[in-house]
Design an enzyme around this catalytic site. Structure first.
Site, PDB file in Angstrom:
ATOM      1  N   CYS A  68       0.844  -1.195   0.000  1.00  0.00           N
ATOM      2  CA  CYS A  68       0.000   0.000   0.000  1.00  0.00           C
ATOM      3  C   CYS A  68       0.881   1.247   0.000  1.00  0.00           C
ATOM      4  O   CYS A  68       1.869   1.281   0.728  1.00  0.00           O
ATOM      5  CB  CYS A  68      -0.879  -0.040   1.245  1.00  0.00           C
ATOM      6  SG  CYS A  68      -1.927   1.403   1.468  1.00  0.00           S
ATOM      7  N   PRO A  69       0.583   2.214  -0.811  1.00  0.00           N
ATOM      8  CA  PRO A  69      -0.571   2.423  -1.684  1.00  0.00           C
ATOM      9  C   PRO A  69      -0.308   2.053  -3.145  1.00  0.00           C
ATOM     10  O   PRO A  69      -1.137   2.349  -4.005  1.00  0.00           O
ATOM     11  CB  PRO A  69      -0.804   3.928  -1.569  1.00  0.00           C
ATOM     12  CG  PRO A  69       0.591   4.491  -1.523  1.00  0.00           C
ATOM     13  CD  PRO A  69       1.372   3.457  -0.696  1.00  0.00           C
TER      14      PRO A  69
END
Length: 85
Positions: A13-14
């Site tokens: 993430c992200p």
């Protein structure tokens, strides 16, 4: 309508959502993007991403630790109309 596969296994993430967003921008409305990822946070991330952008998360699942998401690109937005005209 076509389906494109985006492999983001190993990314955290992200990055999976950012790469999916970039891929979706280059696709036609109604086309499908299948994203394969290994980051567990991707489940909540893609749900929120689709809710916020108007793309449809039409399927997701997991097989042997690999997550798969199928996203349908949103329709083009109609041009805003001027209520005063």
């Amino acid at each position: 309508m076509s389906e494109t596969v985006l492999d983001v296994k190993g990314l955290s993430c992200p990055l999976p959502v950012l790469k999916a967003n970039r891929a979706l921008r280059g696709m036609r409305p109604g086309d499908r993007l299948r994203v394969v990822a290994t980051d567990r946070a991707s489940v909540a991330d893609f749900q929120a991403f689709c809710r916020e952008t108007g793309h449809a998360l039409i399927a997701f699942g997991e097989d042997a630790g690999v997550l798969s998401f199928v996203i349908r690109r949103r329709p083009e937005q109609a041009p805003a109309t001027d209520p005063s005209s």
